[in-house]
Design an enzyme around this catalytic site. Structure first.
Site, mmCIF file in Angstrom:
data_model
loop_
_atom_site.group_PDB
_atom_site.id
_atom_site.type_symbol
_atom_site.label_atom_id
_atom_site.label_comp_id
_atom_site.label_asym_id
_atom_site.label_seq_id
_atom_site.Cartn_x
_atom_site.Cartn_y
_atom_site.Cartn_z
ATOM 1 N N CYS A 1 0.830 -1.206 0.000
ATOM 2 C CA CYS A 1 0.000 0.000 0.000
ATOM 3 C C CYS A 1 0.867 1.260 0.000
ATOM 4 O O CYS A 1 1.999 1.250 0.467
ATOM 5 C CB CYS A 1 -0.867 0.031 1.247
ATOM 6 S SG CYS A 1 -1.855 -1.452 1.442
ATOM 7 N N TRP B 1 -3.114 -2.455 -1.525
ATOM 8 C CA TRP B 1 -2.746 -3.810 -1.932
ATOM 9 C C TRP B 1 -3.459 -4.689 -0.909
ATOM 10 O O TRP B 1 -3.109 -4.715 0.265
ATOM 11 C CB TRP B 1 -1.219 -3.947 -1.864
ATOM 12 C CG TRP B 1 -0.698 -5.342 -1.872
ATOM 13 C CD1 TRP B 1 -0.384 -6.103 -0.773
ATOM 14 C CD2 TRP B 1 -0.383 -6.149 -3.005
ATOM 15 N NE1 TRP B 1 0.095 -7.324 -1.173
ATOM 16 C CE2 TRP B 1 0.103 -7.383 -2.535
ATOM 17 C CE3 TRP B 1 -0.479 -5.945 -4.384
ATOM 18 C CZ2 TRP B 1 0.495 -8.401 -3.385
ATOM 19 C CZ3 TRP B 1 -0.073 -6.974 -5.218
ATOM 20 C CH2 TRP B 1 0.399 -8.174 -4.720
ATOM 21 N N ASN C 1 -1.389 1.770 6.197
ATOM 22 C CA ASN C 1 -0.541 0.677 5.723
ATOM 23 C C ASN C 1 -0.231 -0.196 6.928
ATOM 24 O O ASN C 1 -0.011 0.322 8.020
ATOM 25 C CB ASN C 1 0.790 1.205 5.173
ATOM 26 C CG ASN C 1 0.615 1.906 3.856
ATOM 27 O OD1 ASN C 1 -0.488 1.970 3.316
ATOM 28 N ND2 ASN C 1 1.705 2.441 3.340
ATOM 29 N N GLY C 2 -0.149 -1.511 6.736
ATOM 30 C CA GLY C 2 0.179 -2.397 7.853
ATOM 31 C C GLY C 2 -0.971 -3.334 8.158
ATOM 32 O O GLY C 2 -1.923 -3.445 7.379
#
Ligand code: F6R
Length: 608
Positions: A2, A74, A100-101
Site C-alpha cells: 500500500c 494492496w 498501511n500495515g
C-alpha cells in the site's frame, strides 16, 4: 504494498494527491482512493483498478480544497473492492483514515464495537481504526488517534482527518514507514519519498511509535505518550525514478533487502510462543479435516515449486504426513493416488499461474481438499481453494522471485509445526522452532551485511559460462533454486543438483572454469557434502561454499565462503537462499543484464 500520500497547504490538493498516487503505482496496488476536505464536507472517492479509474471519477466532480489524504491499496483483509479501498470512514462519516500495515487484534476490537452498536461496511482492518478513532474523538484529533492506537496491536503507518478539525492531518507510525515533507506552500506525508518528490526534497522521517500533527504552516512530532520531539529536516537528493526504488538500483535488490521484513510479516500475529504452536486463521474452515490429514501434495511452478520441495523435507521432519511435491505443469499427466483426506496445497506468488490453476481443477475433480499459499489477495487461486494462508509480503515487482521464496518456506514451516504439534512434536520442540523463526529476520540481516563480499565473489566469477549448485536434503531444492536465480537473470548456464548425484554424471563437467556453489551448513549432511567438495577440488574446480558462520574447516578447503548464522537444519535454505539471490543479482549486474525484466520472462505466467 500500500502507498500513502497526504497534503495540507495553500495549493489545490486534488492534482497533488493524484500525482502522488501515480508516483506510488510502482509499489503495486489493486484499488485507490482519496478524501478531500472541501469546506465543511469531506469528499470521498474510491475506485478498483488503476489510478486512471479514480482520476476519471474525481475529474467528473467539482472538488476544491487544500487538504486531503490518498491511498493505493494492496489487499490484505478483504478482496479488492470499492468498499474495502481506503480511505475508510467511521459510522458517522466524520473520521477518514488511510493505513498501511496489519491490525492484529482487529477481530476482538470489531466485536467490542459491534456490541456498542457500531455497524461495519467493509472487511478491512482499517475500518476498525476509523471507527475506534471516531468513538474516541472528543474535540482533539491528535488525542483521539493517540488513545485509539494504544488499543491496537499490529503495525501501522496511518493518516487521519476529521470533519470538525479542518486543516489538520494526524499521522502515526509503528512498523510501516512514514515521511513528512516540507515545502514553502504546505506539508506532505508519504509512505515513501516518491509520493512527494515532485514538490519537495526536504523531509523528516517519522520513527516507530511516533506521531505527528500537520497543519498548513507547521508540523510537530511527539511520542506515542504525547512527549514532544525535535527533529531536523533532511535533504534528499533522489530523482523521481530513484525514489520509487528507495535508492536501490533494481527492484530485485530492493526486494532481497525487504526479506527481514517479509519474513516478519509471514509470522506476525501467527505465533503462540508459550504454546509452541502457530495459529493460522486462514485454515480454520478446513481445520478439522486438515488435522487428520496424512497425505499432502504440494503443486507449484518455478521458485514456488522449489520452496514446496524444501517444505516436503520439513513436513517429513516435523509431521507424520506423507508429502509429495509435483510440478503443476506435470500434475495432470500423473496418475497420483489420492487416499481419503488428501490435501492439495497450491503455492503461488501471483495466484494466477495457469498451470497451478489447472492442477487445482484436476485435484478438485479427484476429490482432494484444497489449500492455497498465495501472496496476492483475491487472486484466482485464492478463490479456487477451500482455505489458505497469505504471505503478506507485498507485491514482488522484479520478475525473479526472491522475497516470496523465503516467505513460502517460512509459511510451510508454520503449517508443519502446527500439524506436527498435533502429531509428534513436543511443547519444547515447538517452542524452540518458534524461537528460531523469530530469530530469522535478524539472521537474514547478517547475510545481507555480506553483500559487498558476495559482490566481490560475483566479480571474480561472472565470466564463467557454466555453474553447478550442489546441496543435500533441505538444501537440494535450494541448489536448484540457486541455479534458477542465476540462469534467469544473468543468462549464465547453471545446474542445481543433489550433491549425491554428482558422481553419476555432472562430475564430468568439473574444470577450473566451472564454479560450484556448495551449500554446506553444519547439518546432518555436513560430512557427505565435504566429500563432494573434495571431489571437486581434486579436479581443480573452484568452490564457493555457503557454510555456517565461523566454519574454518570449510574455509580452508574452498576458494570462497559466504557465512550463514546457525539455525535449525530445515531453516538453512532461507539463509542460504538469500546468499544465492545476492550472488545471482551481482553476476547479472556485472554482465549488464536487464535484471528486473529478464528476456523472455513474464512475472505472472497466465498461459499453460
Ligand atoms: C522464478 C520465478 C518463477 C515463478 C513461477 C511461479 O524466479 O519467479 O519461476 O516462481 O512462474 O509463479 P507463481 O509463484 O506466481 O505461481
Amino acid at each position: 504494498m500500500c502507498g500513502i500520500v497526504c497534503y495540507v497547504g495553500r495549493k489545490e490538493v486534488k492534482p497533488i494527491l493524484l500525482e502522488g498516487l501515480k508516483r506510488l503505482e510502482y509499489r503495486g496496488y489493486d484499488s485507490a482512493g482519496l478524501a478531500i476536505q472541501d469546506g465543511n464536507r469531506i469528499e470521498l472517492h474510491r475506485a478498483v483498478g488503476k489510478i486512471a479509474e479514480l482520476e476519471k471519477e474525481v475529474n467528473d466532480v467539482n472538488i476544491r480544497g487544500t487538504m486531503g489524504i490518498a491511498h493505493t491499496r494492496w489487499a490484505t483483509h478483504g478482496e479488492p473492492t470499492e468498499e474495502n479501498a481506503h480511505p475508510q470512514r467511521d459510522q458517522d462519516e466524520n473520521t477518514f483514515v488511510i493505513h498501511n500495515g496489519i491490525i492484529e487484534n482487529y477481530l476482538s476490537l470489531k466485536r467490542m464495537m459491534e456490541r456498542q452498536g457500531i455497524t461495519f461496511r467493509s472487511e478491512t482492518d482499517t475500518e476498525i481504526l476509523a471507527q475506534l478513532i471516531g468513538l474516541n474523538f472528543d474535540g482533539s484529533l491528535h488525542e483521539a488517534v493517540r488513545k485509539s492506537l494504544s488499543q491496537v496491536e499490529g503495525t501501522f503507518g496511518v493518516a487521519v482527518i476529521h470533519k470538525s478539525t479542518p486543516h489538520e492531518i494526524v499521522v502515526a507510525r509503528r512498523g510501516s514507514p512514514l515521511i513528512i515533507g516540507v515545502s514553502d506552500h504546505g506539508h506532505f506525508v508519504g509512505s515513501d519519498i516518491a509520493a512527494m518528490v515532485t514538490y519537495t526534497n526536504k523531509v523528516v522521517h517519522l520513527r516507530d511509535n511516533e506521531m505527528a500533527r500537520l497543519t498548513v504552516d507547521d508540523f510537530s512530532i511527539s511520542t506515542a505518550q504525547a512527549k514532544p520531539i525535535e527533529r531536523s529536516l533532511e535533504t534528499v537528493e533522489w530523482r523521481a525514478e530513484e525514489a520509487e526504488l528507495n535508492g536501490f538500483p533494481h527492484f530485485m535488490l530492493k526486494e532481497i533487502y525487504e526479506q527481514p521484513e517479509t519474513i516478519k510479516n509471514a509470522i506476525r500475529g501467527r505465533l503462540e510462543p508459550s504454546e509452541g504452536v502457530p495459529k493460522l486463521g486462514g485454515i480454520e474452515p478446513v481445520w478439522e479435516k486438515l488435522k487428520e490429514c496424512r497425505h499432502m501434495v504440494i503443486v507449484a511452478c518455478g521458485t514456488s515449486y522449489y520452496a514446496g520441495c524444501v517444505g516436503m523435507y520439513i513436513f517429513e521432519k516435523l509431521t507424520e504426513i506423507d508429502v509429495e511435491v509435483e510440478l503443476a505443469s506435470e500434475f495432470r499427466y500423473r496418475k497420483l493416488n489420492f487416499p481419503r483426506n488428501t490435501f492439495v496445497v497450491a503455492m503461488s506468488q501471483s495466484g494466477e499461474t495457469a498451470d497451478t490453476l489447472a492442477a487445482i481443477k484436476e485435484a478438485r475433480r479427484k476429490g482432494a481438499s484444497l489449500l492455497g499459499i498465495v501472496n496476492v489477495v483475491g487472486s484466482s487461486i485464492t478463490r479456487e481453494t477451500d482455505a489458505g494462508i497469505y504471505n503478506h509480503a507485498g507485491p514482488e515487482i522484479g520478475v525473479a522471485s526472491t522475497k516470496i521464496f523465503t516467505s513460502q518456506v517460512t509459511i510451510l514451516t508454520l503449517l508443519a509445526v502446527l500439524l506436527g504439534r498435533h502429531q509428534k512434536l513436543s511443547l519444547t520442540e515447538g517452542v524452540e522452532i518458534i524461537r528460531a523463526l523469530q530469530a530469522l529476520p535478524n539472521q537474514v540481516k547478517k547475510v545481507l551485511s555480506q553483500s559487498n563480499h558476495i559482490q566481490a565473489i560475483a566479480e571474480k566469477y561472472y565470466g564463467c559460462g557454466n555453474w553447478l549448485f550442489l546441496g543435500r536434503k533441505y538444501n537440494y531444492p535450494l541448489a536448484m533454486e540457486g541455479a534458477l536465480k542465476l540462469k534467469e537473470i544473468s543468462y549464465i548456464h547453471a545446474e542445481g543438483y543433489a550433491a549425491g548425484e554428482m558422481k553419476h554424471g555432472p562430475i564430468a563437467l568439473i574444470n577450473p572454469k566451472m564454479p560450484t556453489v556448495a551449500v554446506v551448513p553444519k547439518d546432518d549432511m555436513y560430512e557427505k557434502m565435504i566429500s563432494n567438495i573434495h571431489e571437486i577440488k581434486a579436479r581443480k574446480g573452484p568452490v564457493i561454499a555457503i557454510a555456517t558462520q565461523g566454519d574454518d574447516k570449510i574455509k580452508a578447503m574452498v576458494d570462497e565462503m559466504v557465512e550463514i548464522p546457525p539455525t535449525f537444519d530445515f531453516l538453512n535454505p532461507i539463509l542460504a537462499g538469500v546468499s544465492c539471490q545476492l550472488l545471482a543479482y551481482y553476476c547479472a549486474s556485472f554482465l549488464g543484464r536487464e535484471i528486473d525484466k529478464p528476456r523472455n520472462l513474464a512475472k505472472s505466467v497466465t498461459v499453460e
